[in-house]
Design a protein around this motif. Structure first.
Motif, PDB file in Angstrom:
ATOM      1  N   SER A 146      55.179  38.381  41.884  1.00  0.00           N
ATOM      2  CA  SER A 146      56.274  39.201  41.366  1.00  0.00           C
ATOM      3  C   SER A 146      57.120  39.592  42.568  1.00  0.00           C
ATOM      4  O   SER A 146      56.735  39.357  43.704  1.00  0.00           O
ATOM      5  CB  SER A 146      55.753  40.447  40.655  1.00  0.00           C
ATOM      6  N   LEU A 147      58.268  40.182  42.329  1.00  0.00           N
ATOM      7  CA  LEU A 147      59.106  40.606  43.462  1.00  0.00           C
ATOM      8  C   LEU A 147      58.954  42.098  43.704  1.00  0.00           C
ATOM      9  O   LEU A 147      59.673  42.696  44.486  1.00  0.00           O
ATOM     10  CB  LEU A 147      60.565  40.252  43.181  1.00  0.00           C
ATOM     11  N   SER A 148      58.014  42.702  42.988  1.00  0.00           N
ATOM     12  CA  SER A 148      57.819  44.143  43.087  1.00  0.00           C
ATOM     13  C   SER A 148      56.808  44.452  44.176  1.00  0.00           C
ATOM     14  O   SER A 148      55.734  43.857  44.230  1.00  0.00           O
ATOM     15  CB  SER A 148      57.311  44.653  41.731  1.00  0.00           C
ATOM     16  N   ARG A 149      57.188  45.347  45.067  1.00  0.00           N
ATOM     17  CA  ARG A 149      56.251  45.715  46.129  1.00  0.00           C
ATOM     18  C   ARG A 149      56.483  47.152  46.553  1.00  0.00           C
ATOM     19  O   ARG A 149      57.609  47.630  46.644  1.00  0.00           O
ATOM     20  CB  ARG A 149      56.435  44.785  47.340  1.00  0.00           C
ATOM     21  N   ARG A 150      55.408  47.836  46.797  1.00  0.00           N
ATOM     22  CA  ARG A 150      55.496  49.202  47.307  1.00  0.00           C
ATOM     23  C   ARG A 150      55.666  49.162  48.832  1.00  0.00           C
ATOM     24  O   ARG A 150      56.241  50.053  49.425  1.00  0.00           O
ATOM     25  CB  ARG A 150      54.223  49.963  46.901  1.00  0.00           C
ATOM     26  N   SER A 151      55.113  48.120  49.438  1.00  0.00           N
ATOM     27  CA  SER A 151      55.316  47.894  50.873  1.00  0.00           C
ATOM     28  C   SER A 151      55.084  46.413  51.109  1.00  0.00           C
ATOM     29  O   SER A 151      54.697  45.692  50.192  1.00  0.00           O
ATOM     30  CB  SER A 151      54.326  48.733  51.686  1.00  0.00           C
ATOM     31  N   ALA A 152      55.287  45.979  52.358  1.00  0.00           N
ATOM     32  CA  ALA A 152      55.108  44.559  52.654  1.00  0.00           C
ATOM     33  C   ALA A 152      53.685  44.109  52.362  1.00  0.00           C
ATOM     34  O   ALA A 152      53.438  42.953  52.030  1.00  0.00           O
ATOM     35  CB  ALA A 152      55.447  44.305  54.118  1.00  0.00           C
ATOM     36  N   THR A 153      52.743  45.020  52.478  1.00  0.00           N
ATOM     37  CA  THR A 153      51.345  44.630  52.283  1.00  0.00           C
ATOM     38  C   THR A 153      50.815  45.037  50.914  1.00  0.00           C
ATOM     39  O   THR A 153      49.662  44.799  50.610  1.00  0.00           O
ATOM     40  CB  THR A 153      50.449  45.242  53.364  1.00  0.00           C
ATOM     41  N   ALA A 154      51.642  45.672  50.109  1.00  0.00           N
ATOM     42  CA  ALA A 154      51.210  46.056  48.751  1.00  0.00           C
ATOM     43  C   ALA A 154      52.168  45.435  47.748  1.00  0.00           C
ATOM     44  O   ALA A 154      53.124  46.066  47.305  1.00  0.00           O
ATOM     45  CB  ALA A 154      51.158  47.576  48.612  1.00  0.00           C
ATOM     46  N   ARG A 155      51.936  44.162  47.455  1.00  0.00           N
ATOM     47  CA  ARG A 155      52.805  43.436  46.522  1.00  0.00           C
ATOM     48  C   ARG A 155      52.158  43.445  45.154  1.00  0.00           C
ATOM     49  O   ARG A 155      51.025  42.971  45.003  1.00  0.00           O
ATOM     50  CB  ARG A 155      52.992  41.998  46.987  1.00  0.00           C
ATOM     51  N   ASN A 156      52.867  43.974  44.172  1.00  0.00           N
ATOM     52  CA  ASN A 156      52.274  44.093  42.837  1.00  0.00           C
ATOM     53  C   ASN A 156      52.064  42.721  42.212  1.00  0.00           C
ATOM     54  O   ASN A 156      53.021  41.965  42.064  1.00  0.00           O
ATOM     55  CB  ASN A 156      53.170  44.939  41.941  1.00  0.00           C
ATOM     56  N   PRO A 157      50.826  42.380  41.850  1.00  0.00           N
ATOM     57  CA  PRO A 157      50.616  41.074  41.223  1.00  0.00           C
ATOM     58  C   PRO A 157      51.148  41.067  39.793  1.00  0.00           C
ATOM     59  O   PRO A 157      51.105  42.090  39.113  1.00  0.00           O
ATOM     60  CB  PRO A 157      49.095  40.922  41.239  1.00  0.00           C
TER      61      PRO A 157
ATOM     62  N   GLY B  84      45.525  37.442  47.885  1.00  0.00           N
ATOM     63  CA  GLY B  84      45.622  37.836  49.285  1.00  0.00           C
ATOM     64  C   GLY B  84      46.961  37.426  49.878  1.00  0.00           C
ATOM     65  O   GLY B  84      47.813  36.872  49.191  1.00  0.00           O
ATOM     66  N   ILE B  85      47.116  37.718  51.148  1.00  0.00           N
ATOM     67  CA  ILE B  85      48.330  37.308  51.864  1.00  0.00           C
ATOM     68  C   ILE B  85      47.878  36.420  53.020  1.00  0.00           C
ATOM     69  O   ILE B  85      46.951  36.777  53.744  1.00  0.00           O
ATOM     70  CB  ILE B  85      49.087  38.541  52.413  1.00  0.00           C
ATOM     71  N   ARG B  86      48.514  35.248  53.162  1.00  0.00           N
ATOM     72  CA  ARG B  86      48.117  34.347  54.245  1.00  0.00           C
ATOM     73  C   ARG B  86      48.979  34.635  55.469  1.00  0.00           C
ATOM     74  O   ARG B  86      50.198  34.630  55.394  1.00  0.00           O
ATOM     75  CB  ARG B  86      48.284  32.897  53.777  1.00  0.00           C
ATOM     76  N   SER B  96      43.301  41.643  56.990  1.00  0.00           N
ATOM     77  CA  SER B  96      43.290  42.833  57.831  1.00  0.00           C
ATOM     78  C   SER B  96      44.596  43.616  57.730  1.00  0.00           C
ATOM     79  O   SER B  96      44.738  44.651  58.359  1.00  0.00           O
ATOM     80  CB  SER B  96      42.995  42.460  59.292  1.00  0.00           C
ATOM     81  N   THR B  97      45.557  43.117  56.947  1.00  0.00           N
ATOM     82  CA  THR B  97      46.789  43.889  56.775  1.00  0.00           C
ATOM     83  C   THR B  97      47.118  44.176  55.312  1.00  0.00           C
ATOM     84  O   THR B  97      47.931  45.037  55.022  1.00  0.00           O
ATOM     85  CB  THR B  97      48.014  43.146  57.362  1.00  0.00           C
ATOM     86  N   VAL B  98      46.483  43.474  54.390  1.00  0.00           N
ATOM     87  CA  VAL B  98      46.886  43.596  52.986  1.00  0.00           C
ATOM     88  C   VAL B  98      46.337  44.893  52.373  1.00  0.00           C
ATOM     89  O   VAL B  98      45.273  45.375  52.760  1.00  0.00           O
ATOM     90  CB  VAL B  98      46.442  42.347  52.195  1.00  0.00           C
ATOM     91  N   SER B  99      47.110  45.454  51.450  1.00  0.00           N
ATOM     92  CA  SER B  99      46.712  46.712  50.810  1.00  0.00           C
ATOM     93  C   SER B  99      46.159  46.457  49.411  1.00  0.00           C
ATOM     94  O   SER B  99      46.151  45.335  48.935  1.00  0.00           O
ATOM     95  CB  SER B  99      47.931  47.624  50.662  1.00  0.00           C
ATOM     96  N   VAL B 100      45.770  47.536  48.772  1.00  0.00           N
ATOM     97  CA  VAL B 100      45.423  47.490  47.354  1.00  0.00           C
ATOM     98  C   VAL B 100      46.616  48.069  46.600  1.00  0.00           C
ATOM     99  O   VAL B 100      47.108  49.137  46.950  1.00  0.00           O
ATOM    100  CB  VAL B 100      44.164  48.336  47.086  1.00  0.00           C
ATOM    101  N   THR B 101      47.104  47.368  45.586  1.00  0.00           N
ATOM    102  CA  THR B 101      48.234  47.871  44.801  1.00  0.00           C
ATOM    103  C   THR B 101      47.724  48.658  43.598  1.00  0.00           C
ATOM    104  O   THR B 101      46.530  48.655  43.316  1.00  0.00           O
ATOM    105  CB  THR B 101      49.095  46.719  44.268  1.00  0.00           C
ATOM    106  N   GLU B 102      48.647  49.265  42.868  1.00  0.00           N
ATOM    107  CA  GLU B 102      48.225  50.009  41.680  1.00  0.00           C
ATOM    108  C   GLU B 102      47.617  49.084  40.636  1.00  0.00           C
ATOM    109  O   GLU B 102      46.583  49.377  40.051  1.00  0.00           O
ATOM    110  CB  GLU B 102      49.418  50.765  41.087  1.00  0.00           C
TER     111      GLU B 102
END
Lengths: 438, 575
Positions: A146-157, B84-86, B96-102
């Motif tokens: 998706s294009l939705s993200r809270r931050s660069a490392t929190a991309r909403n699936p 994940g993010i590559r 080591s950089t990826v977060s947990v989303t809602e």
């Protein structure tokens, strides 16, 4: 009549006093709270053919171009913005990514620099904090992107299965606002207390980490609070909502799963998603949603054909009579029809004195201006719906060479954000489109 | 005070119930050998320890850990994890950089409840829960605490603080009071552990290094986790946890003993599979699309089997036979399933007694066959790096450069006129080679395409699903190719060129170190040079490379200590 479900079978229940749900003027619920405003983004890559979508006349009552004819009946609810640009600010044009970075993030895509939060999450922070889901993301082409993200490392699936989305919204955890009785589920209470136990560790953990990991823990605990709120809402009797009807599980039975990029299947799944999202909005399960029909370098394809939409944009010759690439045009026509399906779904639900579409603000967005060359000047962008009277509609705004992030600034401001500018560098927008702000 | 009481209760419960449960997998080991680790007093986190990294569990690791800790009949296979993010070619570095989303959090919670429910269900509770409640419909704090302390140790790879055990015991107790069922309470607590940051984010803890005042080092449990994730793709077993608790992992002798034991274990196969799945980007199979009208054989079973074919080839070659890594591009030995037989149109004898479609047979490609090119000639490579309807030398060439040689290929420039390439029905350009040659006539495109196309063109004998072909659109395929000035013909030639290319070796060394540390390997790192030398000296044996990485100072190196000192100081002030 209210449609409900009993053991999977759709039934109709007569409910008295439904009219009491709305106040006399029809713009607020009986308890005085206004009808909520909703926000959605709708993305399909590869844009429209330049010169074929922009109305010739500017301002209200513009003439819809033949290419956008499928949307003609909605013209008075649609604003078209032409001439807007994404500025690269000296950065390379990362094809199919640089455009959305500006449209949805307000900043040029810069290598080594983290992407800012996407527009929808900023709007959700204003309007989406009281519904069960802060936002819902779907992708109609079999991907979790998706294009939705809270931050660069929190991309909403994104959810790509209508059946799975149905279960998520209307499955066992759904509380029908119009159900006659309500019994809180003790299991929900248990889940809530487990989350509290985890929440208690937050301070201890935060003390021990550096700034980067602190931000990641914050993302985690934002997720935790989001779920806590869902569960809290599940434990209360929701206020009745006249517009809310629960779709039968059979409505998603036609989900297409075989080839995720076959254009007819993608459009079919999109129709199912559109229905589900419309019902989810009407039942106040969410107030923000994000739709990706298919990704930037769209792989949409026709069965048995070697070239897909994206390949056609680069490799097909322009038909001199038509003035554009014929196969590309064919795919773009399907895209406009799909967008119409979304509008029909939202407009089909009556709510107060209008429709769900009237109480929504939907942002059509894409990645490029001319896919053939990956240009990002004059990227097509449209809004649909007045956001419950927050903006004027039916207007063509021509703003040549202006920053496309002005649209994002306008949206955030009308949705209640107090910001006075949005974006960075040349893309920093300081002027909303005041001509449409009510 | 309360913490002490819980500990007392735990000890009592364990001494009473020890031996009562016959637990599966690691849980069984833990009962006999981990009691001391479980019950030993835990260092107070207030004393200057800091978290120096957090690595979000991948879906693959999550599933392996659940299977290892609770046994193969408890599964998280149905769970939908967030992707994940590559970064720098590896999901492990992205972790080591990826977060947990809602949305991700919501999914983790659903998966945690599903797994926890299985662990305590009627089928599993007698083997997986080390004690029985005094009354089935009442809380039993001692039994719950015994369960959580062990499950927590195994799942999170370090002993829970007494306060944490108490927290989950209390959550279980509250839940039992609501549900009137001890096991559903236990399940709620276990779900909490599976959802907690300790489990999902794997905080890596640093402590002051007694040998170097003012410096920090990873603590024993964090070292154990790095080793077990790298070499086994799962959590530490009882002996490794013991070595972590006793300080053995801080000594070179102790570390070497554990590493050698781990390399000799059958679990090494899991580590090798996970490493190559990440390096070869097999996660992309989840969203790989092929035109089912043209390629009906490329179904879900085939997607599973093409990955398995490459992983089997690698494990057999690199672990079972302990052969030269560079030969994976030239080996003639592979494995086929009946499903792959259909896909590749090769005869596979599937007349097995049970008729199972999962049977694998070894298959020898004739030496002079154009397909004698190891993993390059498998759908796990040529099929993964192809669009849904046709082959793409550009995408394949890019994959060779980026994945197998660790080079960066720039993205296509913007505002390029692609119309020099006409569609596939253009009678002038029948084959992909001809179409691309036309494309390369544009100077602006030529720069990058020259880097990748000649590599990919050598693989043109394989269509988009990896099936061998001699013609495209009735024109014979010319599979001549080139890599950095070396000219060759077909996949075999490319395989030989990769075998001989020094970049092939540095790439896998670089990836192995980055994968193990879950951080980008620094280009100037002495460690890389040493590892390369050791790898060469071993005859390019992967287990030796893994040993080198596991014993390298770089594996446990942590970020600059002064920054950590600052966190520690602030942390101490906040207490």
């Amino acid at each position: 009549m209210l449609h409900g479900m009993l053991n999977g079978t759709a039934i109709a229940v007569g409910l008295p006093l439904l009219d009491c749900f709305l106040s006399a003027n029809g713009t607020a619920l009986a308890d005085g709270s206004p009808i909520p405003v909703r926000f959605g983004t709708w993305f399909q890559g590869l844009g429209f053919n330049p010169g074929f979508w922009e109305p010739v006349d500017v301002g209200a009552r513009y003439q819809m171009r033949p290419f956008l004819q499928p949307l003609a009946s909605f013209r008075d609810k649609i604003n078209i913005f032409s001439g807007l640009q994404a500025f690269l600010d000296g950065q390379p044009n990362e094809v199919h990514s640089s455009g959305p970075a500006v449209v949805l993030g307000g900043s040029a895509l810069t290598p080594g620099q983290a992407l800012p939060p996407s527009l929808d999450t900023l709007v959700a922070d204003s309007i989406g904090t009281r519904s069960r889901f802060r936002s819902l993301e779907v992708n109609c082409a079999g991907s979790q992107e998706s294009l939705s993200r809270r931050s660069a490392t929190a991309r909403n699936p994104a959810e790509f299965s209508p059946i799975a989305l149905y279960k998520r919204i209307f499955g066992a955890d759904f509380r029908d606002p119009n159900a006659a009785d309500f019994t809180p589920d003790p299991k929900v209470m248990v889940r809530r207390s487990v989350l509290s136990a985890i929440g208690e560790q937050r301070q201890d953990l935060l003390k021990q980490v550096g700034a980067v990991d602190k931000a990641r823990l914050d993302d985690y605990f934002t997720g935790l609070r989001g779920l806590e709120q869902q569960l809290e809402l599940e434990m209360q009797k929701p206020p009745p909502l006249k517009a809310c009807t629960v779709p039968a599980a059979s409505t998603v039975a036609d989900e297409k799963t075989s080839d995720h990029l076959i254009v007819d299947d993608v459009i079919q799944n999109h129709k199912l998603f559109a229905q589900l999202l419309a019902h989810a909005l009407a039942c106040d399960q969410t107030r923000v949603f994000n739709v990706v029909l298919s990704a930037g370098a769209s792989g949409l394809t026709r069965p048995g054909e070697a070239n897909n939409f994206h390949v056609f944009t680069h490799e097909e010759g322009v038909d001199p009579k038509l003035g554009y690439q014929p196969n590309v045009g064919w795919f773009m026509d399907r895209v406009v029809e799909a967008l119409r399906d979304m509008l029909v779904a939202l407009d089909g639900i009556r709510e107060g004195d209008g429709t769900l579409l009237d109480h929504s603000l939907l942002l059509y967005n894409t990645d490029v201006a001319y896919a053939r060359y990956h240009t990002i000047d004059n990227i097509p962008i449209m809004t649909v719906g007045s956001g419950a009277g927050r903006i004027k509609t039916g207007i063509h705004i021509q703003a040549k060479n202006e920053a496309i992030s002005r649209v994002g600034l306008t949206i955030q401001q009308v949705m209640g954000s107090q910001i006075s500018s949005w974006g960075t560098g040349t893309n920093r927008a300081t002027k909303p489109f005041s001509e449409i702000v009510v | 005070m309360e913490d002490e009481m819980v500990l007392v209760r735990v000890s009592r419960a364990m001494s009473l119930k020890r031996g009562a449960g016959c637990l599966l997998g690691l849980v069984a080991l833990s009962l006999t050998s981990l009691t001391s680790a479980t019950n030993s007093p835990v260092r107070d986190t207030a004393s200057n320890v800091v978290i120096v990294g957090m690595d979000r569990l991948s879906a693959d690791l999550y599933r392996h850990i659940v299977g290892d800790v609770f046994g193969p009949t408890v599964s998280a296979d149905d769970g939908r994890f967030e992707p994940g993010i590559r970064i720098d070619g590896l999901l492990a570095v992205g972790a080591s950089t990826v977060s947990v989303t809602e949305t991700g959090f919501e999914r983790y919670e659903a998966i945690a409840r599903e797994v926890a429910g299985q662990v305590v269900d009627a089928k599993h509770r007698d083997t997986l829960v080390p004690c029985r409640p005094q009354t089935a419909n009442q809380p039993d704090d001692a039994c719950a605490a015994a369960f959580f302390s062990k499950a927590g140790l195994l799942l999170c790879g370090r002993p829970f603080k007494p306060s944490t055990i108490q927290q989950w015991t209390q959550a279980a107790s509250e839940s039992t009071r609501v549900s009137k069922d001890f096991y559903s309470g236990l399940s709620a607590g276990l779900a909490g552990i599976l959802l907690s940051p300790e489990f999902l984010y794997r905080p890596e803890v640093a402590e002051p290094d007694p040998k170097q005042p003012g410096q920090y080092r990873l603590d024993g449990y964090s070292k154990a986790w790095r080793l077990s994730r790298f070499l086994w793709n799962t959590v530490p077993d009882a002996r490794l946890l013991h070595a972590a608790a006793s300080g053995e992992l801080h000594t070179s002798k102790g570390l070497a003993a554990q590493v050698d034991r781990m390399l000799a274990s059958p679990k090494l196969e899991g580590g090798v599979r996970a490493f190559f799945s990440d390096m070869l980007q097999f996660d992309q199979f989840a969203e790989l699309e092929k035109d089912s009208a043209r390629y009906p054989e490329f179904n879900a079973l085939a997607v599973r089997d093409v990955q398995e074919q490459t992983l089997r080839t690698l494990v057999d070659h690199l672990v079972t036979q302990d052969k030269d890594y560079r030969d994976i591009f030239t080996t003639t030995k592979t494995f086929l399933s009946p499903t792959l037989g259909v896909l590749y149109r090769l005869p596979v004898d599937d007349r097995k007694p049970n008729g199972s479609a999962d049977d694998w047979v070894s298959y020898e490609v004739p030496q002079d066959d154009p397909r004698a090119a190891g993993i390059l000639a498998q759908a796990g490579f040529v099929g993964l790096h192809s669009p849904p309807t046709r082959s793409s030398p550009t995408i394949r060439g890019k994959a060779v450069r980026e994945i197998l040689l660790c080079e960066n290929v720039p993205a296509p420039p913007a505002n390029v006129n692609f119309s020099v390439v006409q569609d596939t029905s253009n009678p002038l350009y029948k084959t992909t080679r001809e179409r691309l040659t036309a494309h390369r006539s544009s100077a602006i495109c030529a720069g990058c395409h020259r880097l990748v196309d000649p590599i990919g063109l050598a693989l043109e004998n394989f269509d988009t699903v990896g099936r061998y072909r001699n013609n495209e659109n009735s024109a014979p395929i010319d599979a001549s190719g080139e890599l950095d000035g070396m000219k060759f013909d077909g996949a075999r030639g490319l395989g030989k060129a990769l075998h001989d290319d020094p970049a092939t070796v540095s790439c896998v060394v670089n990836r192995a170190l980055a994968y193990a540390t879950m951080r980008k390997a620094r280009k100037d790192s002495d460690a890389l040079e040493q590892l390369k030398k050791g790898f060469a000296a071993s005859g390019y044996r992967i287990p030796d490379l893994f040993r080198g990485v596991a014993l390298s100072d770089a594996l446990f190196r942590i970020a600059d200590s002064s920054a950590i000192g600052k966190i520690a100081d602030t942390s101490a002030t906040k207490q």
